[in-house]
Design an enzyme around this catalytic site. Structure first.
Site, PDB file in Angstrom:
ATOM      1  N   SER A  40       0.792  -1.229   0.000  1.00 17.61           N
ATOM      2  CA  SER A  40       0.000   0.000   0.000  1.00 17.61           C
ATOM      3  C   SER A  40       0.823   1.277   0.000  1.00 17.61           C
ATOM      4  O   SER A  40       0.252   2.371  -0.123  1.00 17.61           O
ATOM      5  CB  SER A  40      -0.948  -0.004   1.192  1.00 17.61           C
ATOM      6  OG  SER A  40      -1.990  -0.931   0.987  1.00 17.61           O
ATOM      7  N   PHE A  97     -10.440 -12.827  -1.760  1.00 17.81           N
ATOM      8  CA  PHE A  97      -9.581 -13.736  -1.010  1.00 17.81           C
ATOM      9  C   PHE A  97     -10.324 -14.344   0.178  1.00 17.81           C
ATOM     10  O   PHE A  97      -9.807 -14.426   1.277  1.00 17.81           O
ATOM     11  CB  PHE A  97      -8.339 -13.004  -0.505  1.00 17.81           C
ATOM     12  CG  PHE A  97      -7.401 -12.586  -1.602  1.00 17.81           C
ATOM     13  CD1 PHE A  97      -6.879 -13.509  -2.482  1.00 17.81           C
ATOM     14  CD2 PHE A  97      -7.035 -11.251  -1.738  1.00 17.81           C
ATOM     15  CE1 PHE A  97      -6.011 -13.121  -3.494  1.00 17.81           C
ATOM     16  CE2 PHE A  97      -6.157 -10.858  -2.739  1.00 17.81           C
ATOM     17  CZ  PHE A  97      -5.650 -11.797  -3.624  1.00 17.81           C
ATOM     18  N   THR A  99     -11.254 -17.409   0.701  1.00 13.76           N
ATOM     19  CA  THR A  99     -10.908 -18.783   1.068  1.00 13.76           C
ATOM     20  C   THR A  99      -9.447 -19.045   0.751  1.00 13.76           C
ATOM     21  O   THR A  99      -8.813 -18.314  -0.030  1.00 13.76           O
ATOM     22  CB  THR A  99     -11.759 -19.804   0.290  1.00 13.76           C
ATOM     23  OG1 THR A  99     -11.445 -19.699  -1.119  1.00 13.76           O
ATOM     24  CG2 THR A  99     -13.245 -19.560   0.488  1.00 13.76           C
ATOM     25  N   TYR A 135     -10.518   2.240   5.755  1.00 19.57           N
ATOM     26  CA  TYR A 135      -9.505   1.901   4.754  1.00 19.57           C
ATOM     27  C   TYR A 135     -10.051   0.902   3.747  1.00 19.57           C
ATOM     28  O   TYR A 135     -10.618  -0.129   4.116  1.00 19.57           O
ATOM     29  CB  TYR A 135      -8.294   1.309   5.461  1.00 19.57           C
ATOM     30  CG  TYR A 135      -7.036   1.285   4.633  1.00 19.57           C
ATOM     31  CD1 TYR A 135      -6.101   2.305   4.734  1.00 19.57           C
ATOM     32  CD2 TYR A 135      -6.775   0.237   3.760  1.00 19.57           C
ATOM     33  CE1 TYR A 135      -4.936   2.281   3.989  1.00 19.57           C
ATOM     34  CE2 TYR A 135      -5.610   0.204   3.013  1.00 19.57           C
ATOM     35  CZ  TYR A 135      -4.697   1.225   3.128  1.00 19.57           C
ATOM     36  OH  TYR A 135      -3.553   1.195   2.383  1.00 19.57           O
ATOM     37  N   SER A 136      -9.902   1.207   2.466  1.00 20.25           N
ATOM     38  CA  SER A 136     -10.428   0.347   1.412  1.00 20.25           C
ATOM     39  C   SER A 136      -9.562   0.453   0.171  1.00 20.25           C
ATOM     40  O   SER A 136      -9.375   1.541  -0.381  1.00 20.25           O
ATOM     41  CB  SER A 136     -11.865   0.757   1.068  1.00 20.25           C
ATOM     42  OG  SER A 136     -12.334   0.051  -0.066  1.00 20.25           O
ATOM     43  N   ASN A 137      -9.054  -0.676  -0.291  1.00 16.52           N
ATOM     44  CA  ASN A 137      -8.262  -0.682  -1.522  1.00 16.52           C
ATOM     45  C   ASN A 137      -9.075  -0.256  -2.734  1.00 16.52           C
ATOM     46  O   ASN A 137      -8.518   0.246  -3.718  1.00 16.52           O
ATOM     47  CB  ASN A 137      -7.672  -2.072  -1.748  1.00 16.52           C
ATOM     48  CG  ASN A 137      -6.521  -2.372  -0.822  1.00 16.52           C
ATOM     49  OD1 ASN A 137      -5.602  -1.578  -0.682  1.00 16.52           O
ATOM     50  ND2 ASN A 137      -6.571  -3.518  -0.162  1.00 16.52           N
ATOM     51  N   GLY A 277       2.926  -0.942   4.012  1.00 17.18           N
ATOM     52  CA  GLY A 277       2.412  -1.771   2.934  1.00 17.18           C
ATOM     53  C   GLY A 277       2.495  -3.234   3.293  1.00 17.18           C
ATOM     54  O   GLY A 277       3.545  -3.707   3.745  1.00 17.18           O
TER      55      GLY A 277
END
Length: 364
Positions: A40, A97, A99, A135-137, A277
């Site tokens: 990040s 993501f 699983t 927080y969000s990508n 990151g």
């Protein structure tokens, strides 16, 4: 923790060091000059390019995002809300993501930016636009699409043209869909099902794109942040906007703050600035004095887990190293105050599926 390396700068003086191994199978030693996935920290580079567009009057921070991305932007979200994570747009990474099987699937699968955005927007918002930091990508995938819409060039090309090349950061690059790291690097380990360490240094990083795909070095990151904080990349007005923070945790307003792709962290001697990151198997922290003269960038080659309420010697060692690099006293200080986004030491995006084995994995 298999290995760690760092570069510390104080004015013209530089110290580089490494400890442990880059590869647990061969015993290859860690080196301080290795390439690393910096996760990040990519966001700071992308935010810098967008703020240059603000200076050029091609982008307005408080304009509705719909002015630029009419088919993707939710109502009420502004450009600024993307960059400081107050948009309320949910994150996509815990969906793709979800699983263990999906972590393995995306190792060699390309996923496009618009697909990531659709996944993020397909979830319930975390909060009303502007209400708080979450927080969000997905925010920074949208930021990449915004950069492309305004400039007419691929976002990664634009970051390279505006930031990497002018600073001579020749070892920093976006890998695109190439799953390998192009140059000397360490493995990137994730504590895996069955109590093993699995190397994910080979991974298609299209899932992270402008939110976290950059490959760099400790030297390049220090050079970038010194130039940024020293005013070489942004005018004073835009740098001031970048440093305009909101609490990363509203319940701890005196803790970590998050600006426009830049976080602030309070130490006894004052604020430091930078970003962290975390991606599968690679963790990087890059923190700097306000003028960029005192700097520390440290990289670890394994995702670190811990069990709440139990001793965490890896985090303690890392925090003490950072405090020492800034000339801060370490006696009696077990953690740094305030944690941003993923946190300054939290599991990587994409590892939520491993939550069940945590008590076993954390002891390794």
């Amino acid at each position: 923790m298999p290995g760690v390396f760092a570069e510390v700068r104080d004015g013209r003086a530089t110290w580089r060091g490494a400890s442990g191994v880059a590869d647990v199978t061969t015993g290859r030693p860690m080196r301080p000059d290795l390439l690393h996935r910096v996760g990040s920290i990519t966001k700071t580079f992308v935010a810098t390019a967008l703020l240059q567009l603000v200076a050029e009057r091609r982008l307005v921070l408080d304009a509705p995002l719909r002015r630029y991305l009419p088919r993707l932007a939710p109502d009420g979200v502004t450009v600024r809300m993307l960059l400081d994570h107050t948009s309320g747009i949910n994150d996509y990474d815990h969906v793709i993501f979800g699983t263990v099987e999906s972590i393995e699937k995306y190792q060699h699968t390309t996923i496009r930016p618009r697909e990531l955005v659709e996944i993020g927007l397909g979830q319930e918002p975390t909060n009303p636009p502007g209400a708080r930091h979450s927080y969000s990508n997905t925010n920074y995938i949208l930021a990449g699409l915004l950069l492309e819409r305004i400039t007419g060039r691929p976002a990664t090309v634009e970051v390279r043209r505006r930031v990497l090349r002018p600073l001579g950061l020749w070892r920093s690059y976006f890998p695109g869909t190439d799953p390998t790291i192009d140059g000397p690097h360490s493995a990137g380990y994730v504590p895996w099902v069955g109590g093993t360490l699995q190397d994910f240094s080979v991974y298609n990083m299209s899932w992270a794109w402008t939110a976290g795909a950059l490959v760099s070095t400790t030297t390049d990151l220090n050079r970038f942040f010194r130039a940024l904080l020293g005013g070489r990349l942004l005018r004073p007005a835009e740098l001031a906007q970048m440093r305009r923070t909101v609490p990363a945790d509203p319940s701890v307003p005196e803790g970590t703050g998050y600006g426009l792709g830049l976080l602030s962290l309070p130490l006894p001697g004052g604020l430091v600035w930078g970003h962290d990151g975390v991606v599968l198997g690679h963790h990087t922290m890059s923190l700097h004095s306000p003028d960029g003269r005192r700097q520390v960038t440290v990289a670890l080659n394994a995702t670190h887990y811990w069990v709440p309420g139990q001793p965490d010697p890896i985090s303690e060692a890392l925090f003490r190293f950072i405090l020492t690099a800034f000339g801060e006293p370490t006696a009696g200080r077990r953690t740094l105050t305030g944690r941003a986004g993923h946190g300054l030491l939290t599991p990587a995006p994409g590892t939520a599926a491993l939550a069940a084995p945590l008590p076993v994995l954390s002891r390794r």
